[in-house]
Write an enzyme that holds these catalytic residues in place. Sequence first.
Site, PDB file in Angstrom:
ATOM      1  N   SER A  91       7.537   4.176  -0.816  1.00 47.25           N
ATOM      2  CA  SER A  91       6.603   4.611   0.232  1.00 47.25           C
ATOM      3  C   SER A  91       7.381   5.232   1.390  1.00 47.25           C
ATOM      4  O   SER A  91       6.910   6.144   2.058  1.00 47.25           O
ATOM      5  CB  SER A  91       5.792   3.419   0.744  1.00 47.25           C
ATOM      6  OG  SER A  91       5.198   2.736  -0.342  1.00 47.25           O
ATOM      7  N   ARG A  92       8.591   4.735   1.618  1.00 43.00           N
ATOM      8  CA  ARG A  92       9.395   5.220   2.751  1.00 43.00           C
ATOM      9  C   ARG A  92       9.951   6.626   2.528  1.00 43.00           C
ATOM     10  O   ARG A  92      10.443   7.240   3.479  1.00 43.00           O
ATOM     11  CB  ARG A  92      10.527   4.234   3.057  1.00 43.00           C
ATOM     12  CG  ARG A  92      10.028   2.961   3.717  1.00 43.00           C
ATOM     13  CD  ARG A  92      11.155   2.103   4.261  1.00 43.00           C
ATOM     14  NE  ARG A  92      10.683   1.059   5.143  1.00 43.00           N
ATOM     15  CZ  ARG A  92      10.465  -0.216   4.768  1.00 43.00           C
ATOM     16  NH1 ARG A  92      10.674  -0.592   3.526  1.00 43.00           N
ATOM     17  NH2 ARG A  92      10.018  -1.100   5.639  1.00 43.00           N
TER      18      ARG A  92
ATOM     19  N   GLN B 231       7.653  -9.502   7.981  1.00 47.25           N
ATOM     20  CA  GLN B 231       8.878  -9.136   7.261  1.00 47.25           C
ATOM     21  C   GLN B 231       9.579  -7.937   7.898  1.00 47.25           C
ATOM     22  O   GLN B 231      10.589  -7.468   7.391  1.00 47.25           O
ATOM     23  CB  GLN B 231       8.605  -8.902   5.776  1.00 47.25           C
ATOM     24  CG  GLN B 231       7.862  -7.624   5.441  1.00 47.25           C
ATOM     25  CD  GLN B 231       7.543  -7.532   3.959  1.00 47.25           C
ATOM     26  OE1 GLN B 231       6.794  -8.335   3.427  1.00 47.25           O
ATOM     27  NE2 GLN B 231       8.127  -6.555   3.284  1.00 47.25           N
TER      28      GLN B 231
ATOM     29  N   HIS C  23       4.343   1.553  -8.082  1.00 46.79           N
ATOM     30  CA  HIS C  23       3.349   0.477  -7.983  1.00 46.79           C
ATOM     31  C   HIS C  23       2.421   0.464  -9.202  1.00 46.79           C
ATOM     32  O   HIS C  23       2.133  -0.595  -9.758  1.00 46.79           O
ATOM     33  CB  HIS C  23       2.472   0.657  -6.736  1.00 46.79           C
ATOM     34  CG  HIS C  23       3.205   0.605  -5.434  1.00 46.79           C
ATOM     35  ND1 HIS C  23       3.397   1.714  -4.647  1.00 46.79           N
ATOM     36  CD2 HIS C  23       3.781  -0.424  -4.767  1.00 46.79           C
ATOM     37  CE1 HIS C  23       4.054   1.371  -3.547  1.00 46.79           C
ATOM     38  NE2 HIS C  23       4.305   0.082  -3.598  1.00 46.79           N
TER      39      HIS C  23
ATOM     40  N   ASP D 265      13.306  -3.368  -5.733  1.00 48.60           N
ATOM     41  CA  ASP D 265      13.707  -4.334  -4.703  1.00 48.60           C
ATOM     42  C   ASP D 265      14.355  -5.514  -5.432  1.00 48.60           C
ATOM     43  O   ASP D 265      13.782  -6.599  -5.515  1.00 48.60           O
ATOM     44  CB  ASP D 265      12.483  -4.778  -3.903  1.00 48.60           C
ATOM     45  CG  ASP D 265      11.818  -3.607  -3.223  1.00 48.60           C
ATOM     46  OD1 ASP D 265      12.236  -3.242  -2.128  1.00 48.60           O
ATOM     47  OD2 ASP D 265      10.888  -3.012  -3.827  1.00 48.60           O
TER      48      ASP D 265
ATOM     49  N   GLY E 216       0.810  -1.224   0.000  1.00 44.16           N
ATOM     50  CA  GLY E 216       0.000   0.000   0.000  1.00 44.16           C
ATOM     51  C   GLY E 216       0.837   1.265   0.000  1.00 44.16           C
ATOM     52  O   GLY E 216       2.029   1.241  -0.254  1.00 44.16           O
ATOM     53  N   TYR E 217       0.169   2.386   0.307  1.00 44.88           N
ATOM     54  CA  TYR E 217       0.743   3.728   0.170  1.00 44.88           C
ATOM     55  C   TYR E 217       1.320   3.846  -1.243  1.00 44.88           C
ATOM     56  O   TYR E 217       2.490   4.151  -1.458  1.00 44.88           O
ATOM     57  CB  TYR E 217       1.801   4.009   1.249  1.00 44.88           C
ATOM     58  CG  TYR E 217       1.868   5.489   1.568  1.00 44.88           C
ATOM     59  CD1 TYR E 217       0.820   6.102   2.244  1.00 44.88           C
ATOM     60  CD2 TYR E 217       2.935   6.271   1.153  1.00 44.88           C
ATOM     61  CE1 TYR E 217       0.852   7.456   2.504  1.00 44.88           C
ATOM     62  CE2 TYR E 217       2.971   7.631   1.409  1.00 44.88           C
ATOM     63  CZ  TYR E 217       1.922   8.215   2.089  1.00 44.88           C
ATOM     64  OH  TYR E 217       1.939   9.561   2.343  1.00 44.88           O
ATOM     65  N   LEU E 218       0.446   3.592  -2.169  1.00 47.31           N
ATOM     66  CA  LEU E 218       0.850   3.381  -3.563  1.00 47.31           C
ATOM     67  C   LEU E 218       1.334   4.660  -4.240  1.00 47.31           C
ATOM     68  O   LEU E 218       0.884   5.764  -3.921  1.00 47.31           O
ATOM     69  CB  LEU E 218      -0.331   2.806  -4.354  1.00 47.31           C
ATOM     70  CG  LEU E 218      -0.918   1.498  -3.791  1.00 47.31           C
ATOM     71  CD1 LEU E 218      -2.127   1.048  -4.624  1.00 47.31           C
ATOM     72  CD2 LEU E 218       0.131   0.388  -3.761  1.00 47.31           C
ATOM     73  N   HIS E 219       2.256   4.479  -5.179  1.00 47.24           N
ATOM     74  CA  HIS E 219       2.785   5.580  -5.987  1.00 47.24           C
ATOM     75  C   HIS E 219       2.976   5.075  -7.417  1.00 47.24           C
ATOM     76  O   HIS E 219       2.598   3.931  -7.726  1.00 47.24           O
ATOM     77  CB  HIS E 219       4.089   6.102  -5.390  1.00 47.24           C
ATOM     78  CG  HIS E 219       5.077   5.020  -5.063  1.00 47.24           C
ATOM     79  ND1 HIS E 219       5.692   4.256  -6.026  1.00 47.24           N
ATOM     80  CD2 HIS E 219       5.532   4.535  -3.869  1.00 47.24           C
ATOM     81  CE1 HIS E 219       6.501   3.385  -5.458  1.00 47.24           C
ATOM     82  NE2 HIS E 219       6.414   3.514  -4.153  1.00 47.24           N
TER      83      HIS E 219
END
Length: 291
Positions: free
Chosen positions: A186-187, A61, A37, A150, A31-34
């Site tokens: 997201s971070r 995780q 994503h 990632d 989530g917290y999509l951008h």
Amino acid sequence: MEVVKKTDAIRDIVTGLKKGGGTIGFVPTMGYLHKGHTSLMKQAKRECGRVIVSIFINPIQFGQDEDFERYPRDFESDHNLSKQAGVDYVFYPDREEMYGKNFETFVEVRKLSRIMCGKARPGHFKGVCTVVLKLFSIINPDKAYFGEKDYQQLVIIKKMTEDLNLPVKIVGCPIIRGNDGLALSSRNKYLSKEERENAIILYQSLKFAEELINKGEREVKKIKNIAIEKLMANPAITAIDYFDFRDPLTLEDFKELGKIGSDKKLKKVLIATAVWIGKTRLIDNIVVDYG
Ligand code: AMP
């Protein structure tokens, strides 16, 4: 677009879709999509009949001192972005739905999970593999999409899929960056204005290493030292977890370019880094062709 919270319900939907002969593309997210994503979702939409996105902040995780509690959430925005990207179903389970009281089973791709990010985050990739395998088992997709952002995760998921003969094709998708080069994440929300401005040093250090390679430098240690010096000179960088040169297919460590590699004709090197900017850990990578 439909939001589905229960495992049984999404399974029924998938069974129906498969009976109709449709292919299913799956994009797992926290989530917290951008736009990173949504690029995965759009690629899935181009290649598959139906697209399912999962939104689940996977507690197993995260390490004990990591950011699970404060990980950013915004379901309304996620809903809108998924819809705009052409997603058909959002699987949005809660923790209880994914991990019942006596959850006991974990999956680990051993060696690959203990290098790079796995060194600094023990157990992280075990948590990732376990949730991804669960999601694959619930959704049974034909193709699943993962970002090269990632990169280590992508290699590990491919290996798990191969080792366990999972009937899904893993598709890697390019990194989406902001105008200044910072990889979307997201971070990034954790960064102060000043930290955000300084964060472009990550990509700059990778491009700098690429430049040295393009100029003919082949000694990894030399390139690494210069790049690390450049990173440390930035006032926002508080620590460097790693700045590694690795085989893009196997993540084998490269000491010198051109000497080893899973495919000697391939002449490509993954340069990957993880750094701390204040209290935020950011990762980035590039693949450089040195042939
Ligand atoms: P996350 O929500 O961080 O778990 O990410 C979900 C998926 O989106 C993963 O496969 C990520 O690699 C991918 N992703 C995240 N950021 C980017 C980006 N900037 N470009 C491409 N893919 C990304």
